[in-house]
Design an enzyme around this catalytic site. Structure first.
Site, PDB file in Angstrom:
ATOM      1  N   ASP A  14      29.790  67.550 -60.846  1.00 18.18           N
ATOM      2  CA  ASP A  14      30.117  66.398 -60.025  1.00 18.18           C
ATOM      3  C   ASP A  14      29.130  66.304 -58.858  1.00 18.18           C
ATOM      4  OD1 ASP A  14      31.262  64.567 -58.236  1.00 18.18           O
ATOM      5  OD2 ASP A  14      33.288  65.380 -58.462  1.00 18.18           O
ATOM      6  N   ASN A  28      25.060  49.770 -56.922  1.00 16.33           N
ATOM      7  CA  ASN A  28      24.796  48.399 -57.344  1.00 16.33           C
ATOM      8  C   ASN A  28      24.181  47.686 -56.146  1.00 16.33           C
ATOM      9  OD1 ASN A  28      26.922  47.091 -55.746  1.00 16.33           O
ATOM     10  ND2 ASN A  28      28.346  48.020 -57.210  1.00 16.33           N
ATOM     11  N   GLY A  36      31.588  54.458 -61.747  1.00 13.46           N
ATOM     12  CA  GLY A  36      30.718  55.598 -62.019  1.00 13.46           C
ATOM     13  C   GLY A  36      30.399  56.416 -60.787  1.00 13.46           C
ATOM     14  N   VAL A  37      29.129  56.832 -60.694  1.00  8.99           N
ATOM     15  CA  VAL A  37      28.649  57.642 -59.573  1.00  8.99           C
ATOM     16  C   VAL A  37      28.878  56.905 -58.256  1.00  8.99           C
ATOM     17  CG1 VAL A  37      26.555  58.571 -58.500  1.00  8.99           C
ATOM     18  CG2 VAL A  37      26.955  58.909 -60.933  1.00  8.99           C
ATOM     19  N   ASP A  38      28.584  55.610 -58.239  1.00  9.04           N
ATOM     20  CA  ASP A  38      28.715  54.800 -57.028  1.00  9.04           C
ATOM     21  C   ASP A  38      30.143  54.850 -56.484  1.00  9.04           C
ATOM     22  OD1 ASP A  38      27.946  53.025 -55.013  1.00  9.04           O
ATOM     23  OD2 ASP A  38      28.063  51.264 -56.295  1.00  9.04           O
ATOM     24  N   SER A 126      20.839  54.750 -64.047  1.00  9.09           N
ATOM     25  CA  SER A 126      20.870  53.691 -65.084  1.00  9.09           C
ATOM     26  C   SER A 126      21.379  54.147 -66.450  1.00  9.09           C
ATOM     27  CB  SER A 126      19.509  53.004 -65.252  1.00  9.09           C
ATOM     28  OG  SER A 126      19.217  52.187 -64.146  1.00  9.09           O
ATOM     29  N   GLY A 128      24.345  55.253 -67.233  1.00  7.34           N
ATOM     30  CA  GLY A 128      25.777  55.032 -67.417  1.00  7.34           C
ATOM     31  C   GLY A 128      26.046  53.608 -67.859  1.00  7.34           C
ATOM     32  N   TYR A 130      24.795  50.945 -66.980  1.00  9.78           N
ATOM     33  CA  TYR A 130      23.615  50.082 -67.114  1.00  9.78           C
ATOM     34  C   TYR A 130      22.915  50.271 -68.457  1.00  9.78           C
ATOM     35  CZ  TYR A 130      23.888  48.375 -62.283  1.00  9.78           C
ATOM     36  OH  TYR A 130      24.275  47.765 -61.123  1.00  9.78           O
TER      37      TYR A 130
END
Length: 173
Positions: A14, A28, A36-38, A126, A128, A130
């Site tokens: 993580d 984004n 996701g990560v964001d 990108s 994930g 994307y």
């Protein structure tokens, strides 16, 4: 500055748990959080990150952060000092967007250098939602980091699952 002194390491886990100077967020363009990560970085880091992202939108990035660019904020409650937000491109079979993806890594390292960061954790930008194919995302990430002059001493690729880890491990040889 020298890339030869930058060590590249892999961690499966993580990214929000990494004790590093800077964590890179696969953001984004709105900088307002997402999936996701964001989403994980915004949730774990707390409202301080979002507050600084709002300030960035109100000042320099009224139309959002451009794809391939990077900007830093506080890390809030994360065990890092900063979050470097970068906007990766969506994968397209019709258009080669590889240079935009490489730019995410180069620009993030440039921001890290400006901050004085010595350790930086990257996700697979990108790869994930994307839709970038993992093997190609790993190739671009590793080649770009190896080819970028930086004062960063350790670049840590933090990968969420076995498939991502294996793809990056294959690139590190």
């Amino acid at each position: 500055m020298s890339t030869s002194r930058t060590s590249l390491t892999l961690v499966q886990g993580d990214i929000t748990e990494q004790s590093v100077d800077a964590v890179v967020n696969a953001a984004n363009s709105s900088l307002m959080g997402g999936g996701g990560v964001d989403g994980a970085i915004h949730r774990r880091g707390g409202p301080e990150i979002l507050d600084e992202c709002r300030d960035l939108r109100a000042s320099r990035y009224g139309r959002g952060l451009p794809t391939g660019a990077a900007v830093a904020t506080t890390a809030g409650r994360l065990p890092a000092r900063w979050v470097i937000h970068t906007v990766g491109p969506r994968f397209s079979r019709e258009e080669d967007r590889s240079e935009l993806l490489a730019s995410c890594y180069r620009e993030s390292l440039k921001v890290a250098d400006a901050l004085g960061a010595r350790t930086v954790a990257f996700p697979a930008v990108s790869a994930g939602i994307y839709g970038w194919p993992m093997e190609d995302a790993a190739r671009i990430a590793v080649e770009t980091v190896r080819g970028t002059e930086t004062s960063v001493e350790e670049v840590r690729f933090v990968l969420f699952d076995d498939r991502a880890y294996e793809a990056f491990a294959a690139q590190l040889g």
